[in-house]
Design a protein around this motif. Structure first.
Motif, PDB file in Angstrom:
ATOM      1  N   LYS A  51       0.849  -1.193   0.000  1.00  0.00           N
ATOM      2  CA  LYS A  51       0.000   0.000   0.000  1.00  0.00           C
ATOM      3  C   LYS A  51       0.884   1.242   0.000  1.00  0.00           C
ATOM      4  O   LYS A  51       1.619   1.496   0.933  1.00  0.00           O
ATOM      5  CB  LYS A  51      -0.941   0.008   1.204  1.00  0.00           C
ATOM      6  CG  LYS A  51      -1.918   1.170   1.185  1.00  0.00           C
ATOM      7  CD  LYS A  51      -3.084   0.957   2.132  1.00  0.00           C
ATOM      8  CE  LYS A  51      -2.693   1.024   3.583  1.00  0.00           C
ATOM      9  NZ  LYS A  51      -3.876   0.913   4.485  1.00  0.00           N
ATOM     10  N   SER A 114      -4.899  -1.360  -7.537  1.00  0.00           N
ATOM     11  CA  SER A 114      -6.076  -0.575  -7.177  1.00  0.00           C
ATOM     12  C   SER A 114      -5.641   0.797  -6.663  1.00  0.00           C
ATOM     13  O   SER A 114      -4.450   1.064  -6.507  1.00  0.00           O
ATOM     14  CB  SER A 114      -6.912  -1.299  -6.112  1.00  0.00           C
ATOM     15  OG  SER A 114      -6.121  -1.594  -4.978  1.00  0.00           O
ATOM     16  N   GLU A 116      -7.071   4.202  -3.956  1.00  0.00           N
ATOM     17  CA  GLU A 116      -8.065   4.891  -3.135  1.00  0.00           C
ATOM     18  C   GLU A 116      -8.111   6.323  -3.649  1.00  0.00           C
ATOM     19  O   GLU A 116      -7.130   7.065  -3.542  1.00  0.00           O
ATOM     20  CB  GLU A 116      -7.709   4.862  -1.656  1.00  0.00           C
ATOM     21  CG  GLU A 116      -8.804   5.474  -0.791  1.00  0.00           C
ATOM     22  CD  GLU A 116      -8.512   5.447   0.694  1.00  0.00           C
ATOM     23  OE1 GLU A 116      -9.454   5.537   1.493  1.00  0.00           O
ATOM     24  OE2 GLU A 116      -7.328   5.349   1.056  1.00  0.00           O
ATOM     25  N   SER A 164     -12.725   6.320  -1.855  1.00  0.00           N
ATOM     26  CA  SER A 164     -13.085   4.907  -1.832  1.00  0.00           C
ATOM     27  C   SER A 164     -12.046   4.123  -2.621  1.00  0.00           C
ATOM     28  O   SER A 164     -11.404   4.648  -3.539  1.00  0.00           O
ATOM     29  CB  SER A 164     -14.475   4.686  -2.426  1.00  0.00           C
ATOM     30  OG  SER A 164     -14.490   5.044  -3.801  1.00  0.00           O
ATOM     31  N   TRP A 165     -11.888   2.844  -2.266  1.00  0.00           N
ATOM     32  CA  TRP A 165     -10.961   1.976  -2.980  1.00  0.00           C
ATOM     33  C   TRP A 165     -11.630   1.395  -4.220  1.00  0.00           C
ATOM     34  O   TRP A 165     -12.825   1.095  -4.221  1.00  0.00           O
ATOM     35  CB  TRP A 165     -10.514   0.828  -2.079  1.00  0.00           C
ATOM     36  CG  TRP A 165      -9.388   1.202  -1.170  1.00  0.00           C
ATOM     37  CD1 TRP A 165      -9.479   1.633   0.122  1.00  0.00           C
ATOM     38  CD2 TRP A 165      -7.994   1.184  -1.489  1.00  0.00           C
ATOM     39  NE1 TRP A 165      -8.227   1.892   0.622  1.00  0.00           N
ATOM     40  CE2 TRP A 165      -7.291   1.619  -0.341  1.00  0.00           C
ATOM     41  CE3 TRP A 165      -7.268   0.844  -2.633  1.00  0.00           C
ATOM     42  CZ2 TRP A 165      -5.909   1.710  -0.306  1.00  0.00           C
ATOM     43  CZ3 TRP A 165      -5.887   0.940  -2.589  1.00  0.00           C
ATOM     44  CH2 TRP A 165      -5.215   1.363  -1.448  1.00  0.00           C
ATOM     45  N   TYR A 203      -4.033   6.562  -1.978  1.00  0.00           N
ATOM     46  CA  TYR A 203      -3.146   5.392  -1.989  1.00  0.00           C
ATOM     47  C   TYR A 203      -3.247   4.642  -3.310  1.00  0.00           C
ATOM     48  O   TYR A 203      -4.263   4.699  -4.002  1.00  0.00           O
ATOM     49  CB  TYR A 203      -3.547   4.399  -0.888  1.00  0.00           C
ATOM     50  CG  TYR A 203      -3.218   4.809   0.513  1.00  0.00           C
ATOM     51  CD1 TYR A 203      -1.913   4.758   1.006  1.00  0.00           C
ATOM     52  CD2 TYR A 203      -4.230   5.231   1.374  1.00  0.00           C
ATOM     53  CE1 TYR A 203      -1.618   5.122   2.307  1.00  0.00           C
ATOM     54  CE2 TYR A 203      -3.950   5.595   2.688  1.00  0.00           C
ATOM     55  CZ  TYR A 203      -2.642   5.536   3.144  1.00  0.00           C
ATOM     56  OH  TYR A 203      -2.358   5.899   4.434  1.00  0.00           O
ATOM     57  N   LEU A 222     -11.182  -6.094  -1.746  1.00  0.00           N
ATOM     58  CA  LEU A 222     -10.098  -5.159  -1.457  1.00  0.00           C
ATOM     59  C   LEU A 222      -9.796  -5.020   0.034  1.00  0.00           C
ATOM     60  O   LEU A 222      -9.034  -4.135   0.433  1.00  0.00           O
ATOM     61  CB  LEU A 222     -10.433  -3.783  -2.041  1.00  0.00           C
ATOM     62  CG  LEU A 222     -10.450  -3.724  -3.575  1.00  0.00           C
ATOM     63  CD1 LEU A 222     -11.044  -2.407  -4.058  1.00  0.00           C
ATOM     64  CD2 LEU A 222      -9.050  -3.917  -4.135  1.00  0.00           C
ATOM     65  N   LYS A 226      -6.890  -2.699   2.040  1.00  0.00           N
ATOM     66  CA  LYS A 226      -7.365  -1.686   2.992  1.00  0.00           C
ATOM     67  C   LYS A 226      -6.696  -1.850   4.347  1.00  0.00           C
ATOM     68  O   LYS A 226      -6.371  -0.869   5.012  1.00  0.00           O
ATOM     69  CB  LYS A 226      -8.880  -1.783   3.156  1.00  0.00           C
ATOM     70  CG  LYS A 226      -9.686  -1.356   1.941  1.00  0.00           C
ATOM     71  CD  LYS A 226     -11.171  -1.556   2.196  1.00  0.00           C
ATOM     72  CE  LYS A 226     -12.006  -1.199   0.989  1.00  0.00           C
ATOM     73  NZ  LYS A 226     -13.462  -1.447   1.233  1.00  0.00           N
TER      74      LYS A 226
END
Length: 234
Positions: A51, A114, A116, A164-165, A203, A222, A226
């Motif tokens: 992350k 992914s 955020e 939001s992711w 992120y 996810l 997170k």
């Protein structure tokens, strides 16, 4: 006896200093986070998910053409914002304000990429560009299929500037981005470029998951990214 005790204390102090120098500090998730030059690499302190705080990069000529760090009270950290003082809904082609991120792979496998992010709108004015120079795959319902190393749009449909992711690509048909098979210790690179004004990124994430021909449920989940600790850069 006193000499032996003093020698022992000196040894412990020296060992502690050496250990502290060898092990980098965990990157704080605050506005005072350290920055990571593009030639260095992000490492997962534990687990199989990396992350990366988007704004914790060196401010240099690579990305001063539109990106700005902006503090988020909701997240208690700096975020990366494109066109922070612009409100035009027009978008731009890829290649402006390019930032590169290098990631050390923590374990063998394929990974979902992914982000955020937050955007003002739900259906437009809500995206940025991403590119994996070594190639990446897309997947939704079927099996992952390679799309090469070209620039791809990444967007959020949440709107209201709510973080939001996610990070899907293909308009109105969100596909995940899945890496090729990677090996532990391998370094993979991805790059971003600005597209829509006011898009905010907190992120980026890469988490290992099992890919199947039925949409890879473990990649869609996810929670692992997170909950992952923030990566370290060295």
């Amino acid at each position: 006896m006193v000499r032996k005790l003093a020698a022992a204390v000196a040894f412990l102090v020296a060992a502690t200093v050496a250990h502290a120098a060898a092990v980098p500090d965990t990157l704080p998730t605050t506005s005072h986070a350290v920055t990571c030059p593009s030639h260095k690499t992000w490492h997962a302190p534990s687990g199989n998910a990396v992350k990366i705080p988007a704004a914790a990069v060196t401010n240099d000529k690579m990305w001063t053409a539109g990106w700005t760090r902006k503090y988020s009270w909701a997240l208690n950290m700096n975020t990366l914002v494109w066109g922070v003082n612009k409100w035009a809904k027009g978008t731009i082609r890829a290649g402006r304000g390019v930032i590169s991120y290098r990631v050390r792979v923590p374990a063998n496998g394929r990974y979902r990429w992914s982000a955020e992010m937050a955007s003002p709108h739900t259906t437009d004015w809500n995206d940025f560009w991403v590119r994996f120079p070594a190639g990446v795959a897309r997947q939704r319902f079927g099996s992952p299929y390679g799309v090469g190393g070209r620039w791809l749009k990444v967007y959020s449909n949440v709107g209201r500037n709510k973080f939001s992711w996610g990070g899907g690509t293909v308009d109105h048909n969100p596909h995940m981005l899945i890496t090729p098979w990677l090996y532990k210790g391998q370094v993979v690179e991805f790059r971003i470029s600005g597209r829509s004004n006011q898009v905010k990124i907190a992120y980026f994430g890469l988490h290992r998951c099992k890919t199947t021909g039925r949409g890879s449920p473990s990649c869609k989940n996810l929670n692992k990214i997170k909950r992952a600790p923030v990566a370290r850069c060295w």
